[in-house]
Structures are given as structure tokens and as C-alpha cells.
Design an enzyme around this catalytic site. Structure first.
Site, mmCIF file in Angstrom:
data_model
loop_
_atom_site.group_PDB
_atom_site.id
_atom_site.type_symbol
_atom_site.label_atom_id
_atom_site.label_comp_id
_atom_site.label_asym_id
_atom_site.label_seq_id
_atom_site.Cartn_x
_atom_site.Cartn_y
_atom_site.Cartn_z
ATOM 1 N N TYR A 135 0.877 -1.175 0.000
ATOM 2 C CA TYR A 135 0.000 0.000 0.000
ATOM 3 C C TYR A 135 0.918 1.229 0.000
ATOM 4 O O TYR A 135 1.426 1.637 1.042
ATOM 5 C CB TYR A 135 -0.852 -0.050 1.256
ATOM 6 C CG TYR A 135 -2.036 0.870 1.332
ATOM 7 C CD1 TYR A 135 -2.204 1.956 0.488
ATOM 8 C CD2 TYR A 135 -3.036 0.637 2.289
ATOM 9 C CE1 TYR A 135 -3.309 2.783 0.592
ATOM 10 C CE2 TYR A 135 -4.138 1.455 2.395
ATOM 11 C CZ TYR A 135 -4.267 2.521 1.545
ATOM 12 O OH TYR A 135 -5.371 3.333 1.663
ATOM 13 N N LYS A 163 -0.700 -1.438 -4.679
ATOM 14 C CA LYS A 163 -1.596 -0.295 -4.870
ATOM 15 C C LYS A 163 -0.720 0.944 -4.840
ATOM 16 O O LYS A 163 -0.155 1.289 -3.807
ATOM 17 C CB LYS A 163 -2.607 -0.273 -3.724
ATOM 18 C CG LYS A 163 -3.466 0.971 -3.576
ATOM 19 C CD LYS A 163 -4.331 0.820 -2.309
ATOM 20 C CE LYS A 163 -5.230 2.018 -2.062
ATOM 21 N NZ LYS A 163 -4.509 3.271 -1.870
#
Lengths: 297, 297
Positions: A135, A163
């Protein structure tokens, strides 16, 4: 399709002023996402204010979400924490409560070195028992991943996807190609930053981790389906139609906008964790008028 | 002299790998600071890794420190937290455990607005019952105070002092003058960033919030006393003699250096909270050799 391709919808985590979960509110946020058929749901993301909630509340939110989606949609769960041992505990909690994967951001107070971040991910991937999504959110963690570090992390057992922040229009082709060149073949590259996501998918991203989709899944889904069908002109037109919402996100932060819209859209009365403050009433009214004019509400 | 002038020594908080406090280790760190007569002690500062410790551990560390100093030295205690309500609880805990003041940094995950930071400080000052030091540490909080905001905060009831990052040599005169112009007359301006602190005091700062003084109080105290006596040449010479330590701090972070020196200096076996990693053994050996060559150990 995997849990790491297509549209991932990131709802808020509705809580009261003391940080207690509004379970019914969470169910009401999730039901339309399941009904719309989003490809995954990201609970306790940055939009889900995970950093501000206790371990118990986070665990309960995953359990409520798992019950609500009842296996129909993969659940990605934010498990970031300042301490490695706490992130491992949160990964285990999330797995036991029904998560499909954990979203791990390198949350920091003391700035972290690359080696510290690598070993943090290796420990949580190895001990947490949950597939991980890297992330990358420099606006909140203040850690900057290099493509090379993402490439090394992508090869760790248990690291399933990444991501990334959506690159700016000038940088998108180069950035996506650079990331694609550093990760193993087929490793799912996904993007957040709603107003940059369409171009990132057109440039080769396979997932959109979307704040807007947490409230308005259908128009976001249309964009993703258009990109997936190779209809890039149509995807760009649909994205252009979302510009008024993207402008609100850019001016006031996507978190504050979707949080402020929840109550007028009949989704309970969630309270942001202080020190975060609600939108000024005039901005909230403007946001509501905007999404109504767009036909979203 | 107040609790907010002179030399404030910031020791580490010795813990094991699971984050449990080494109470005897903390006492052994504090005793030489009291003996040296530092003007205050900052427990649970950034060097005291407050952000990584539970509320219970933080409360216990303050109680142990209060017992150890037995009223002889004011205790400043880090009470920063992501949530306003948690910072209020930590302020109350610290007050009850014997703190003289709270160090409040605007710890953030979602980036904060100026209004959010102002209201956070107002709430903690109003409800926490503990005088506050504004703790400006952009390297860890990623919030940038403007001088105007510091000026407004300095006028809040309960806000007693400010700890600013030491300005660079080119900016120090202008920065200290600008801060002095924005706060009420007599409001204590203090500085951290050990290698910039001497010049910040010469330019008008009244306190040095010092990592080095947490291990080596006496040479830091000599610098402060020289500045206070108007002996700026002597202060600069003493500061220049500390250059090898400042160079280590700049290269490896002051936290990691003082943490790494604790064990070879016979102060227990503290473990940094993972993901933070100890110094490589070669750097630790170099640091030890350096402080020995400086006559500090």
C-alpha cells in the site's frame, strides 16, 4: 479476475465521536457495493480511517464486513501499524475475521529506511498468514517507494499485489512501464487517486482502488469495464464526466468529501476521528448539489 | 529559570522487543541527568519512541521517571497521539503520574489542516489539565507550523512553550527573530536538532531540547551555561568539539545513535521498536569509538 484486478471500492468506516463502530451503518455502506458487483472491497483503508481505530474496532469492522459480503466479494483489509508486531497481529485478526488480503502501508513516525520497510513487509507477509497488497501512499506514510523496492517486495512469498498512487498525466506512461518492468510478469499493478486512475489503467494498470466507488460504485465500474474492453475513448469520456467530483476531492480531500456526503445520502451520521474535522456546512451543501447534478444521488 | 529554559535532556525509553518497559534501565538513564542538574527531562519524546508504546507503558514510564527524579527536575512528557481524545487521556495520565508539562506534536496520518491542528491543541490544553509545549517536529509529524500559527497557539491558555526544529545556519537569525515577533513577550522559545541548537540559543532561544544530553548531559550543559553567560565564542568552541557526535547523528539519526550506544555504555539492552532497526554493528563500534575519543565515555 482475481481479488487484485478490476474495481476495488473503499468505503468509510462509520464511527461515532469516540471511535465506536456503527455496525448497521457499515452494512448499509457495503450492501450497494455488493449489489453493484465491484471486484473487491477495501475496508479499513485510509478512507476507512484505520489508523485512528483500536485493534478491537478494526477486528469488529472486518467481521461485520465479512458477514455482510458473505463470500460474494473479496475483502481487502488495512492492517497497517507503526509496530511490526502490531501489524502481524492485525493481519492475523483480519484473516480470522474473513479478510482475503491485507493492505499494508509503511506507516511511520520515525522516518524508515528501505531496509526497515523491506523487513517489515517480509515479517508481516511471513507471520501474518494473509496475502498482502503493498500500500504505497506517500501522502499519509511519508515513505517513498522506489520502483526497485516494489520489485523486490513483489517477489516476497505472500506479497500478492501493489496499490500505487496514480501518476500525473505527464508521468503515467513512463511510471506504469517502469513499475511493470520491475515486478514479476502478471503481478497485479493497481492504482489509487481517483482522478488519475483511468489513465493509469489505460497505461496498463489492472486495478483501481477507488474512494469514489465506496459511495458511487456504478459509474466507476463503467469506467473499469470500458478500459477492460479496450474502449479507451469511452473510458475517458466517462472519467471526464466525473470531473466535478474529482475537483471536490482535490480541493477538500476525498476522505472528507465522502465522509461529508454519507449523512445527506442517508448513510448514518458518521463522525470523523478528531483532530480531523467535518467539511464546513457550505462545502458539504456544494458537494451534495454537485453529486445530485451529476445524477449520482 | 522555568521548566522551559536551559537544557532539557531527552533520554530513550528502554524497552524489550515486545515494547515492555525496562524500569531499571530507565532509572539508570535518568540518575546521571538528575545528578548533572539538567534543567528539565523530556521523557517519551521522539527519542523516547512514544509513538510506538501503549498507553499503559507510557503511563508507567512517567510514573517511574517521576519517582526517580523525586521533584528535583521538571518532567516534560510526550503526549502526542493521532486522536484528540487519546492525547487528552495521555495528558491526564501524565499529569497524574507526575509530569510538569506535556509535549504535544501534531501526529498525523491523514494530513491535517491548520484549523485542525489549532483545535487539537486547544482541546488538549483545555481538557488535559497539563501545561503544553508545542512540539514542532516536521520530520516525524509532516505538519509544518507557520510562525503565525505558533503565535496563535502561544496565546492559548495552557500553552506554555514551544520546541522548534533548530534552523539552518543561514536561516537562524531570521527564523528566531520571526518566531520572537509572533509569540507573546517572554514566551519560551526552545530548539531541538542538536547540531543547530547552539546557534539557535545564541540567536535568542532560551532552551535546548537535546537528544545528546539524554546520554551526555555535562558537555551540553556547558554549552548552555556559556550561552547564558554571554560567552558566545566559548559556546561555539564547545559546540565545535561535539562535531563528531553531530556527524554521527546526521548520518544515522540521533535516535539510532543514542539507542545503539546505550548497551556498550552499560545502560541495559534496549531494543528499538520494529520496524526500526538497530545500527549495523560496524556503525555502533564507530559510534562508541567516537564518543570515547571525545572523552564522553
Amino acid at each position: 479476475m482475481s481479488a487484485f484486478t478490476g474495481l476495488s471500492a473503499f468505503p468509510i468506516t462509520p464511527c461515532d465521536a469516540a471511535g465506536r463502530l456503527d455496525e448497521e451503518g457499515l452494512r448499509r455502506l457495503l450492501a450497494p457495493l455488493v449489489e453493484a458487483g465491484v471486484d473487491s472491497i477495501g475496508v479499513l483503508g485510509s478512507t476507512g480511517t484505520y489508523a485512528y481505530l483500536t485493534r478491537e474496532t478494526r477486528c469488529r469492522a472486518v467481521a461485520v464486513a465479512a458477514e455482510a459480503v458473505a463470500g460474494r466479494v473479496p475483502l481487502l483489509v488495512g492492517i497497517g501499524a507503526l509496530r511490526t508486531d502490531e501489524a502481524v497481529r492485525l493481519a492475523r485478526d483480519a484473516r480470522e475475521a474473513g479478510a482475503s488480503a491485507g493492505l499494508l502501508a509503511p506507516v511511520s513516525y520515525t522516518p524508515l529506511t528501505e531496509k526497515e520497510v523491506f523487513d517489515h513487509f517480509a515479517a508481516v507477509a511471513g507471520e501474518g498468514g494473509l496475502p498482502l497488497v503493498i500500500y504505497d501512499n506517500p501522502a499519509t506514510t511519508h515513505f517513498r517507494f522506489t520502483p526497485a523496492l516494489i520489485g523486490r517486495l513483489a517477489r516476497l512469498p505472500g506479497v500478492a499485489a501493489v496499490k500505487c498512487p496514480g501518476p500525473s498525466p505527464e508521468a503515467v506512461a513512463r511510471t506504469v512501464a517502469e513499475l511493470r518492468g520491475t515486478v514479476p510478469g502478471g503481478f497485479p499493478l493497481g492504482f489509487s487517486g481517483d482522478w488519475h486512475a483511468t489513465e493509469a489503467m489505460i497505461a496498463g494498470g489492472v486495478a483501481w482502488y477507488s474512494v469514489a466507488a465506496g459511495l458511487f460504485p456504478r459509474p466507476c465500474q463503467e469506467i473499469v469495464r470500458a478500459v477492460q474492453a479496450g474502449e479507451t475513448d469511452r473510458a475517458r469520456d466517462l472519467d471526464a464526466a466525473m470531473t466535478p467530483l474529482w475537483d471536490l476531492f482535490k480541493a477538500h480531500s476525498s476522505l472528507r468529501i465522502v465522509h461529508g456526503l454519507a449523512e445527506p445520502l442517508g448513510l448514518g451520521r458518521p463522525v470523523l476521528p478528531r483532530p480531523l474535522q467535518p467539511l464546513p456546512e457550505a462545502v458539504r451543501a456544494q458537494a451534495l448539489a454537485t453529486v445530485r447534478a451529476m445524477g449520482l444521488a
